[in-house]
Design an enzyme around this catalytic site. Structure first.
Site, PDB file in Angstrom:
ATOM      1  N   GLU A 162       0.842  -1.214   0.000  1.00  0.00           N
ATOM      2  CA  GLU A 162       0.000   0.000   0.000  1.00  0.00           C
ATOM      3  C   GLU A 162       0.871   1.256   0.000  1.00  0.00           C
ATOM      4  O   GLU A 162       0.858   2.053   0.942  1.00  0.00           O
ATOM      5  CB  GLU A 162      -0.948   0.001   1.199  1.00  0.00           C
ATOM      6  CG  GLU A 162      -2.029  -1.057   1.081  1.00  0.00           C
ATOM      7  CD  GLU A 162      -3.130  -0.954   2.136  1.00  0.00           C
ATOM      8  OE1 GLU A 162      -2.893  -0.339   3.188  1.00  0.00           O
ATOM      9  OE2 GLU A 162      -4.225  -1.469   1.890  1.00  0.00           O
ATOM     10  N   GLU A 214      -5.044  -8.330  -1.230  1.00  0.00           N
ATOM     11  CA  GLU A 214      -5.830  -8.284   0.013  1.00  0.00           C
ATOM     12  C   GLU A 214      -7.287  -8.012  -0.306  1.00  0.00           C
ATOM     13  O   GLU A 214      -7.597  -7.194  -1.179  1.00  0.00           O
ATOM     14  CB  GLU A 214      -5.372  -7.147   0.938  1.00  0.00           C
ATOM     15  CG  GLU A 214      -4.021  -7.318   1.531  1.00  0.00           C
ATOM     16  CD  GLU A 214      -3.629  -6.188   2.485  1.00  0.00           C
ATOM     17  OE1 GLU A 214      -4.511  -5.556   3.105  1.00  0.00           O
ATOM     18  OE2 GLU A 214      -2.420  -5.939   2.580  1.00  0.00           O
TER      19      GLU A 214
HETATM   20  C1  BG6 Z   1      -4.327  -3.068   4.724  1.00  0.00           C
HETATM   21  C2  BG6 Z   1      -2.952  -3.419   5.205  1.00  0.00           C
HETATM   22  O1  BG6 Z   1      -4.440  -1.708   4.815  1.00  0.00           O
HETATM   23  O2  BG6 Z   1      -5.425  -3.460   5.453  1.00  0.00           O
HETATM   24  C3  BG6 Z   1      -2.895  -4.510   6.242  1.00  0.00           C
HETATM   25  O3  BG6 Z   1      -2.099  -3.728   4.141  1.00  0.00           O
HETATM   26  C4  BG6 Z   1      -4.069  -4.367   7.188  1.00  0.00           C
HETATM   27  O4  BG6 Z   1      -1.668  -4.461   6.889  1.00  0.00           O
HETATM   28  C5  BG6 Z   1      -5.356  -4.516   6.385  1.00  0.00           C
HETATM   29  O5  BG6 Z   1      -4.052  -5.245   8.250  1.00  0.00           O
HETATM   30  C6  BG6 Z   1      -6.614  -4.468   7.218  1.00  0.00           C
HETATM   31  O6  BG6 Z   1      -6.610  -3.344   8.039  1.00  0.00           O
HETATM   32  P1  BG6 Z   1      -6.765  -3.427   9.602  1.00  0.00           P
HETATM   33  O7  BG6 Z   1      -6.471  -2.091  10.080  1.00  0.00           O
HETATM   34  O8  BG6 Z   1      -8.167  -3.841   9.831  1.00  0.00           O
HETATM   35  O9  BG6 Z   1      -5.805  -4.440  10.079  1.00  0.00           O
END
Ligand code: BG6
Length: 482
Positions: free
Chosen positions: A186, A380
């Protein structure tokens, strides 16, 4: 029409949220090790960003705080068991990151830490045993703390050099076992969270906020391009991708002003892929930089480096979409916000207030492919939930299955539309520490980990109901979503 043969089904994680063992195996301290857990009602919503004062205080008084990312879910000691569970689900790919301070504890060290390298040898061997392809992010937020303290992270070219040295070390070591790499996770998080993305603190900079953040961004582009080039030199078969948090923008209304705003904000999100895929700063940034008095310090040859280091594929995180309403106050810093500020009345939110938009996933993928015509990897996609162990001792999570079913259906539609997607790594196949809130109780996994927000618990792993559902998905190559 099915998912392509050999489609990479799997899950994604990051070292700083997963591994733990922050003081084992010669690892140095990471920036993420200084982030504490604060209960929701006490949170001042600075989240992952910290100040220089907090940093120094926490260093001197570590016993006063709990630092969740120092402990993760203790994958470091459980990796064999965890990989067996991924294999049981039928994973074809496991996205993980290498912890930079495990390899170079302070970033500037002359020699890499053999114990750190050996740990990843072991993890890759274990994955290979089950035919799981590793996909490795070079930097997922955990920058050696030394580089933050002495060079203000990526504000300095010294950090760029150290990063490239680290990349070359791991490319050489794993050139025969890792085919797919991502440079910065990101990369666009830097605008909102420079400490998280770049290990840099605003108050340590001589620049104003805009110059500071776009200088960091430029240095990341150079670092990323140098890493891509090094990977290709070391093994031309290695494929390197960029990774951004993609936020598809919807206009609030058909008012041309809202349409303009949407385009403006969209540009600022696409900007990161434009540079890394096309190898040059896009036309629309020139005016924005001029009007905002942004003067990036470039070294001779930087633009050539960026041109020579274009990525082989695009990867994104997809969590939500975003509504844009005309607002001249939204400038080129806050337009990069990764959290949707305007509620979309057509969408429901997760328990953490993130809009759920499966159809937006199809739109996102089509727009990306339309713009770049590059292969896409879903790095993701996921949902954080409040899971509980039921009286019967199991974790029943139909809400998670519902989320994934809807998203995978739309992913399938996008593939049928003709978009070239070669893999899907859902976020957090096993419960890990949340990045934004440092909670353990914001759970993404198909595998439950018995640990609470303060690190109490047995760390025992348990299959949730969704585990068996995703197993069917992987094993049927996306045919069986029932
Ligand atoms: C993304 C990141 O922004 O979202 C991860 O690459 C992160 O590291 C994921 O864990 C989910 O966000 P969060 O804050 O719910 O863990």
């Amino acid at each position: 029409m099915s998912f392509p043969e050999g489609f990479l089904w799997g899950g994604a994680t990051s070292a700083c949220q997963l591994e733990g063992a922050f003081d084992k195996g010669g690892r140095g301290l990471a920036t993420t090790d200084m982030v504490i857990y604060t209960p929701k009602n006490e949170r001042l919503d600075k989240g992952i960003e910290i100040t220089e004062e907090q940093l120094q205080y926490r260093k001197l008084h570590p016993d006063e705080f709990f630092f969740p990312k120092r402990h993760g879910n203790d994958f470091y000691h459980h990796y064999k068991e965890d990989i067996t569970l991924f294999a049981e689900m039928g994973f074809k790919v496991f996205r993980m990151s290498i912890s930079w301070p495990r390899i170079y504890p302070n970033g500037i060290d002359d020699k890499p830490n053999e114990e750190g390298l050996k740990f990843y040898d072991d993890v890759f061997n274990e994955l290979k045993k089950y035919g799981i392809e590793p996909l490795v992010t070079l930097l997922h937020y955990d920058i050696p703390l030394y580089l933050c303290e002495h060079y203000n992270g990526f504000e300095s070219r010294k950090t760029v050099d150290c990063f490239v040295k680290y990349c070359k070390t791991v490319f050489e070591r794993y050139k025969h076992v890792v085919k797919y790499w991502l440079t910065f996770n990101e990369i666009n998080i830097t605008l909102g969270s420079p400490y998280c993305g770049c290990g840099a603190l605003m108050e340590k900079s001589k620049r104003d906020e805009k110059n500071f953040k776009y200088q960091l961004t430029h240095n990341q582009f150079v670092a990323s391009a140098l890493a891509v080039k090094a990977a290709h030199d070391i093994n031309p078969d290695m494929k390197v991708g960029c990774m951004i948090c993609r936020l598809e923008k919807y206009p609030y209304s058909p008012d041309p002003k809202d349409i303009y705003q949407t385009m403006f904000e969209d540009h600022l999100n696409y900007f990161y892929i434009d540079v890394q895929v096309k190898g040059e700063y896009p036309y629309y940034m020139k005016r924005l930089f001029e009007e905002n008095n942004i003067h990036i310090d470039m070294e001779e040859g930087d633009l050539d480096i960026i041109k020579d280091g274009v990525v082989d594929f695009i990867s994104i995180s997809y969590y939500m979409t975003y509504v844009c309403k005309y607002n001249p106050k939204v400038d080129l810093i806050n337009a990069g916000s990764l959290i949707a500020p305007i509620k979309n009345p057509y969408l429901k939110n997760t328990d953490w207030g993130w809009p759920i938009d499966p159809i937006g996933f199809r739109t996102t993928l089509n727009n990306l492919y339309d713009r770049y015509h590059k292969p896409i990897f879903i790095a993701e996609n996921g949902i954080g939930c409040n899971d509980v162990v039921d009286e019967d001792g199991y974790i029943h999570d139909p809400y998670r299955v519902e989320f994934y079913r809807a998203h995978i259906e739309q992913l399938h539609e996008a593939i049928k539309d003709g978009v070239d997607v070669f893999g899907y790594a859902m976020w957090g196949p096993i419960d890990i520490v949340s990045n934004s809130t440092s909670e353990m109780s914001k759970r993404y996994g198909f595998i439950y980990v018995d640990a609470d927000d303060y690190g109490n618990g047995s760390y025992k792993r348990m299959r949730k109901d969704s585990f068996y559902w995703y197993k069917k998905v992987c094993e049927s190559n996306g045919e069986d979503l029932s």
